[in-house]
Motif scaffolding. Structure first.
Motif, short mmCIF file in Angstrom:
data_model
loop_
_atom_site.label_atom_id
_atom_site.label_comp_id
_atom_site.label_asym_id
_atom_site.label_seq_id
_atom_site.Cartn_x
_atom_site.Cartn_y
_atom_site.Cartn_z
N MET A 1 0.70 -1.16 0.07
CA MET A 1 -0.06 0.04 -0.03
C MET A 1 0.94 1.32 -0.02
SD MET A 1 -3.19 1.08 -0.17
CE MET A 1 -4.06 2.59 0.35
N GLY A 2 2.12 1.38 0.85
CA GLY A 2 2.92 2.42 0.92
C GLY A 2 3.49 2.67 -0.39
N LEU A 3 3.88 1.47 -1.14
CA LEU A 3 4.62 1.78 -2.45
C LEU A 3 3.53 2.50 -3.67
CD1 LEU A 3 6.91 1.12 -4.02
CD2 LEU A 3 5.86 -1.03 -4.47
N ASN A 6 3.29 6.00 -2.84
CA ASN A 6 4.65 6.71 -3.44
C ASN A 6 4.70 6.84 -4.73
OD1 ASN A 6 5.99 6.80 -0.67
ND2 ASN A 6 7.04 5.02 -0.69
N ILE A 7 4.19 5.74 -5.52
CA ILE A 7 4.19 6.00 -6.88
C ILE A 7 3.33 7.07 -7.27
CG2 ILE A 7 3.52 4.75 -9.08
CD1 ILE A 7 4.74 2.09 -7.71
N ILE A 8 2.06 7.05 -6.71
CA ILE A 8 1.15 8.06 -6.96
C ILE A 8 1.64 9.57 -6.82
CG2 ILE A 8 -1.15 9.29 -6.39
CD1 ILE A 8 -2.13 6.27 -6.17
N ILE A 9 2.18 9.55 -5.61
CA ILE A 9 2.98 11.28 -5.48
C ILE A 9 4.09 11.33 -6.18
CG2 ILE A 9 4.35 12.28 -3.74
CD1 ILE A 9 2.64 10.81 -1.43
N ILE A 10 4.91 10.27 -6.62
CA ILE A 10 6.05 10.69 -7.47
C ILE A 10 5.62 11.28 -9.02
CG2 ILE A 10 8.00 9.72 -8.96
CD1 ILE A 10 8.49 8.01 -6.25
N ALA A 11 4.19 10.39 -9.37
CA ALA A 11 3.87 10.46 -10.73
C ALA A 11 3.15 12.01 -10.73
CB ALA A 11 2.57 9.37 -11.11
N VAL A 12 2.37 12.49 -9.77
CA VAL A 12 1.89 13.63 -9.49
C VAL A 12 3.13 14.87 -9.68
CG1 VAL A 12 0.70 15.49 -8.05
CG2 VAL A 12 -0.27 13.16 -8.24
#
Length: 54
Positions: A1-3, A6-12
């Motif tokens: 879930m944490g990964l 993090n992927i969503i935040i990086i994509a944004v």
């Protein structure tokens, strides 16, 4: 879930950076600098020289 978070935040972040680069390139093709919205010293000098040329 944490990964996934993090992927969503990086994509944004990467998406927003790409959008800002796109806007800067689009403006530069129109002959405007990135700071054309501001009343900077270079803009004042340019306007002053245009007034004297007329």
């Amino acid at each position: 879930m944490g990964l996934l978070v993090n992927i969503i935040i990086i994509a944004v972040i990467i998406g927003f950076a790409g959008y800002q680069i796109y806007r800067a390139v689009k403006r530069s093709k129109q002959g405007k600098c990135a700071a054309c919205d501001y009343d900077c010293e270079a803009k004042k000098l340019l306007n002053k020289s245009k007034k004297h040329a007329l």
